[in-house]
Structure formats: structure tokens, C-alpha cells
Design an enzyme around this catalytic site. Sequence first.
Site, PDB file in Angstrom:
ATOM      1  N   GLU A 195      -2.313  -4.593  -1.947  1.00 22.66           N
ATOM      2  CA  GLU A 195      -3.141  -3.898  -0.951  1.00 22.66           C
ATOM      3  C   GLU A 195      -4.521  -4.549  -0.830  1.00 22.66           C
ATOM      4  OE1 GLU A 195      -2.927   0.371  -1.662  1.00 22.66           O
ATOM      5  OE2 GLU A 195      -0.921   0.342  -0.799  1.00 22.66           O
ATOM      6  N   GLU A 282       6.337  -0.663   0.732  1.00 22.85           N
ATOM      7  CA  GLU A 282       6.118   0.667   0.164  1.00 22.85           C
ATOM      8  C   GLU A 282       6.288   1.702   1.259  1.00 22.85           C
ATOM      9  OE1 GLU A 282       2.600   1.385  -2.141  1.00 22.85           O
ATOM     10  OE2 GLU A 282       2.845  -0.440  -3.329  1.00 22.85           O
TER      11      GLU A 282
END
Length: 655
Positions: A195, A282
Site C-alpha cells: 500500500e 486484497e
Amino acid sequence: MGLVLNIGSCLLLIVSKFYVSCETPTLYEYYTGDGIHSGLVGKSDQFTLNGKPFVIFGGSLHYFRLVPQYWRSTLLQYKAAGLNSIQLYLPWNLHEEVPEKFDFESPFLNLKLFLQEIQAADMFAIVRPGPYICAEWEFGGLPAWLLKDPNMRLRTNYKPYIDRVKNYWNRSLSIINQFQFTNGGPVIAFQIENEYFGSFWIEHSAEYLQLLYNITRNQGFRELIFTSDPGFIAQQLPIADIFPQNSSTYDVLESANLNMNSLESLLALKKLQPNRPLYVSEFWPGWFDSWHENFHHKYSVQQFEQEISDILFKANGSINFYMFFGGTNFGFMNGYRVVTSYDYDAPLSESGNYTEKYYKTREFYQKLVQIGKLPKTRLPDVPKARSTYSYGTILPVKMLSFESMLKHVDVYSKLSKPVPMEMLNRTSLYGQNFGFILYRVESKHPVQKYEVTGTINDRATLMVQCGTYKKAKVVIEDGQESFNETLTYSNETNTNHCQFDLLVENMGRFNDGVNMELQRKGILFGDIKLDEQTISNITIYSMDFTKTFLQKIDSDSTWTKSSTNPKLGNYFPTIYRAEMHINHIPQDTFLELPKWRKGNVFVNGFNIGRYWWVGPQKTLYIPGPLLKKGTNVIDIFELEQPGTELHFLDHAILE
Ligand SMILES: *[C@@H]1O[C@H](CO)[C@@H](O)[C@H](O)[C@H]1NC(C)=O
Ligand SMILES: *[C@@H]1O[C@H](CO)[C@@H](O)[C@H](O)[C@H]1NC(C)=O
Ligand SMILES: *[C@@H]1O[C@H](CO)[C@@H](O)[C@H](O)[C@H]1NC(C)=O
Ligand SMILES: *[C@@H]1O[C@H](CO)[C@@H](O)[C@H](O)[C@H]1NC(C)=O
Ligand SMILES: *[C@@H]1O[C@H](CO)[C@@H](O)[C@H](O)[C@H]1NC(C)=O
Ligand SMILES: *[C@@H]1O[C@H](CO)[C@@H](O)[C@H](O)[C@H]1NC(C)=O
Ligand SMILES: *[C@@H]1O[C@H](CO)[C@@H](O)[C@H](O)[C@H]1NC(C)=O
Ligand SMILES: *[C@@H]1O[C@H](CO)[C@@H](O)[C@H](O)[C@H]1NC(C)=O
Ligand SMILES: *[C@@H]1O[C@H](CO)[C@@H](O)[C@H](O)[C@H]1NC(C)=O
């Protein structure tokens, strides 16, 4: 000699003894039956694996959040849902808990065994070694000892940090590389960082990501490399600025993290990265819980179906369920404020039970096969769920005082200033990573005011003893602040010895956010003052509840009979011990601690994790393999005030 006929998708094998078998191939046979020529490739709208179209239909499984005795059965549950790959993070802070002492062998950490189990379960593996993993895990998986360097710059190209990463990845990759798909193993992809583009609060460094890419390649990894990011619609830094599309130097695929507006997000990603497959690495089918929240997070089955349907059939993407099974933040391993359970409202519950989302996932798999996006390969039946057991109510029998506990921990005396736990000189390379730290100062006469300047991370209890005067108080509930305390004594107090103990709990470091470097725990940048006088003789006790500590307290001679409820205010943190007898093979159970306040539970010397009356989590999951036939020792380190009973239930209460 036999005759092989190919009828439709079914391979018919007629051997000489007229034995006829009609076998669906395994996943691995399907993709590698004619030899291995290439790995996972993402150079067009769809992935190919060994030249055949491939859709990632995977689920995350964190081996460090599940007792190893359940790895195989849990992988079988993933397989039976139709999942074809397992995505796994690696927790650097456990694989290298002490600098240079690598651990890839202990239970919970045997990476090689886990990869072997994935292969044995006929699935592929997608590895995510970080180095930063977020994961609601203590410090996002970064080792706390990195903070011993006062100039540390995490997640940047700061050389001492990169050197550490190289060293750790050398060890991780020496295992992972053996399992690469093109070496005949299950590993098809590798994620660098986590991320990173989506973290708007950090200063982005192209060089840092490029370095990670180069380290991965230079250390011999050949399969696909990708990044994983949320928030494309607003993304400020397109991946192409760092890893140009069609670059021969850097070949990186960007994947998406989301659980709403899936189609819109994926179309935005497609614009940033045309001619590439869409991969939701995800997909969050639920969420984690934090202390002080008043509910257990839920994600509806309806939205679950809607978003997955958009990802798979409208965007024609690949998907990985984060989490498909969450597990448990055992020990001190939760990120700041994150509760012990990592149930995540996932398709499989914390104790491995099936939920509606599990069966929906299996339906999606069947649909993918029906429309020919996934091949028909051999699948096991859905295994029976593990059973749980209610062991009933037991009472504590013994207790060990705070002062007795201190005899068994490392002590640092005559320090001129209070330092946070990371700065203690256990060796020159590291101090204390986890747990509690105690600051003791003394005076020869009563004082009116005890004060700490600077910052305290995170939660602090002040214990004062002056002659017959004895009081304890939680002075910082959950925060990062300075404090001072005006103490009032009975005017009868006439003593030449007063002792002031500040016990500071590291509640887990933030797994995300700005300035992760400021995550040192204990007293930072401050002093301890008594009646305005700065104290320059401080004793620090490092209370990290290691296995050795738990063994040592076992043979302490000062255990006493457990007493009932001392009054709040007079109570000093204490270990309470209860014993539970089990006559048959132990099963999973859930510990409820009614009227207890806050602390940690240890089962047969294993740190099960934190409990806190504020909730939402009300029971701690105890997997059967941590219990044994016969007598089980349950220790509770209670900080504020003990309850009287321990209840073992057959179900979780996550509220
Ligand atoms: C990465 O390696 C390439 C050569 O393969 C080199 O051109 C590039 O400068 C390296 N990047 C960094 C950040 O060191
Ligand atoms: C790790 O380092 C050693 C020693 O420099 C080297 O021989 C080995 O090839 C490295 N392994 C990997 C996977 O980089
Ligand atoms: C990358 O290459 C493909 C085909 O070779 C081409 O269609 C595409 O436009 C290229 N993308 C970029 C960003 O240059
Ligand atoms: C997905 O595939 C379907 C059928 O093959 C096609 O109609 C649709 O346009 C594709 N969607 C995208 C976003 O490419
Ligand atoms: C497992 O889930 C089913 C269905 O929700 C439920 O009936 C059952 O009680 C659960 N079992 C346990 C041990 O929680
Ligand atoms: C740790 O050791 C270093 C180097 O000897 C010294 O400068 C520092 O003050 C020590 N810190 C503590 C907390 O003892
Ligand atoms: C002590 O704390 C109080 C608030 O709790 C604050 O108002 C006061 O300024 C503090 N005193 C000092 C000397 O820091
Ligand atoms: C102690 O304090 C109480 C009130 O707080 C007072 O009544 C008493 O006189 C004091 N005793 C002495 C010896 O100062
Ligand atoms: C420092 O404090 C300890 C007790 O906390 C005491 O035994 C020792 O004498 C003190 N040393 C000095 C130099 O004051």
C-alpha cells in the site's frame, strides 16, 4: 500398456486389466502437465500461467496467526472452496526478532513447511515479504529494534534500513526461491512493499521501490512482481512514474485493494495500466476490530456477492480474499488499538467455522468453471468443521505479586534519564521489543508531586509506596502524553523510604500512518521529577514476558493463595494462576473473563494475547493444540483488578 482417450474434459484411461478411471486433473497437473515453460505473466488483459489462461481466485492465510497443527486442515478448507492460490505475508519482526538471529523454523514461523503444505494442497502461492506489511500487525511487521537507530527512516532508501532489508530478504528468498513455479514449486508471484502508493501520508520515493525491485531480482527471484494499493480513483502517484509500462528494467504489475465501488476503481486502474490484467489482491470481505469500538465489524453477504460479481464478471478481474480466514493476534502482536481476535468477519471464522460467505465463495468458483474461466480440476468435499468445547468455570488458585515478578526480568540500573524500551542496551543492536517497561525511582522522604515530562507511550500505571502508604492508579488510559500527579499522603506518613513505579504498557505499535519512527514505547524525550527535582538515578525493569520469564516464575517460591478482589486503588498488577483439568483430547475453546479489567493471558506458557473489558472482544480464542490432556496452567496478568472466575465457552463473543 493402456489406451488413453480424451473425451471432452475427461481423460479416460483404459489399462490392460480393463480398469477404467475417469480422472479430473489436479490444478497442478492441469497447468504443468506438458512441462513448465513460463510462470505467471500479466502482459495482456488476462493472466497466463505456463501459457494457459489463468484467473487468480485466492485467499490470504497468515501462518503466524494460526497454530501449525491446523495449517493443513485450513488449507484443505481453502481448497474445497475452489480457491487456487494462497497469499501470505511474512512477519519480519518475528522472523528476525533479534537482529541477525533468523527464525524460519519454530512453530508458527516455518515458512518452508508452509509452502510445502500449500503445494501438497494443490494450490499456488503468492508471497508478500513486505518488508512493511501493515496487516494490523505490531509495527506493520517491521522489527522494533530498527528504532534503536535514532536517525532511522523507515520505508525509505535510508541506507542502514535498506541494508537490513537486504539481509533479511537474503534469508527469506533463499527459502522462497526454491519454491518458484519455474523451479517446480507453487510460488507464482511476489509483492514488494505494501500500500505504498495508497499511503498518501508518506513521502514517496521512487528510488526506494526500485531498490526493492532490484534486490528481489538480484537475489534470484524470477516470477511476477507486483505492488498492492488502495484508492486508485484519487491516486496521486501513478505506478508508471516509478515503474514505466513496458520497461525492460522494471516489470511490475499494480494490483488493487478494495471492497466497495469495485468496478469504478478497477476501471481507474485500467487507465493507469492498460493492457494488463486486473487483480484485486486484497478484497476485504470483512474488517478488523479495535478496542473501544462498540461492535464487531460486519460486511454484508449481499455486498460481498455484488462486489465479487463486479470484479469477476464485469471487470473480468482476478481476486484474492483478504482475509479468507483471519486468525489471531497472539501475544503482543496486534497493531496499535487492534484487538486480539483477527476474525475479520471472514468466510471462515477465527476457530475455522464456516459462514455463509464460505459457501458463496464456492458458488463463485463453480460459476467460474461453468463459464470456462477456470478449468475443471479435482476438488475435495467441504471438510467437517472443527468442534469447540465448553470447559465450564474455574477459579484462580494462586497469585504472584508484582515485586516477585521483578526478580525474574532484566534490570537496567542507575540510568541518568528515562529511555524508551527500544533504547535499552540488551546488546548494542537491540533493546526491548514488546510488553511492559517499568521505571522506578526512589526518595528518602515523602514528596507531594510526581511528574513525567515528555511523552508516554501508551498506557501507564503509577504505583506509589511510602511507608505504609500504598496506592496505584492508571494515569494514562490509552494515549501518548505527558502527565504529572499530585500525591496526597496521610499526614501520619513518616518514612525514609518512598518508591515510585511507573509501569508503561506497549499496547502494540501502529501498523500504519505518519512518522512510524515515533513509535518508541515508554517515556520519550522526558524526565521524571519529584517535587520539581529531576531524578537522575532511574532503574528500568524490562517486562517482556518471554518464555524464559514464564519458566522462571513457575519455580518462584512466593506464590500465595489467591485472595478475593482487592479494592481498586490498592491493587498492584499481579499474576493470577488457575488450573484446568482436561480428560480427553483438547478442543478449541473461548475464554471469557467476566469482571476482569485488562491484561494478558498465558496458557501453558503461551501468550494468548490481550483482553480488555472495554471490548468489543469479550472472549479469547484458545486453540486445542495449546491445551493438553491433564492439568493446564492458565496465568492471567491483570493490571487493574481481578475478577473471580474464568469461563471457558464453546463459542466466541466478539460483540
Ligand atoms: C536497478 O537496477 C538497474 C539495472 O538492472 C539499474 O539501472 C538501476 O539504476 C537500479 N536502480 C536502483 C534504484 O538502484
Ligand atoms: C545470500 O547471501 C549469501 C552470501 O552473500 C549468498 O551466497 C546467497 O546467494 C544469497 N542468497 C540470496 C537468495 O540472495
Ligand atoms: C506497451 O506495449 C503494448 C504492446 O506492445 C502497446 O500496445 C502499449 O501501448 C504499450 N504501452 C505503453 C505505455 O507504451
Ligand atoms: C469482460 O468480458 C466480457 C465477456 O468476455 C466483455 O463483454 C466485457 O466487456 C469485459 N469487461 C471488461 C471491463 O473488459
Ligand atoms: C458454526 O457455524 C454454524 C452456522 O453458523 C453454527 O450453527 C455453529 O454453532 C457454529 N459452530 C461453532 C462451534 O461456533
Ligand atoms: C547504551 O550504550 C551506548 C553506547 O555505549 C550509550 O551511549 C548509551 O547511553 C547506553 N544507553 C543506555 C540506555 O544505557
Ligand atoms: C500538571 O498537569 C495539569 C493537568 O493535569 C496541568 O494543568 C499542569 O500544567 C501540569 N503541571 C505541570 C508542571 O506540568
Ligand atoms: C491530619 O490531618 C487531619 C485532616 O486531614 C487533621 O484533622 C489532623 O489534625 C492532622 N493531624 C496532624 C498530626 O497534623
Ligand atoms: C540509585 O538508586 C538505587 C535504588 O533505586 C540506590 O540503591 C542507589 O544507591 C542510588 N544510587 C545513587 C548514586 O544515588
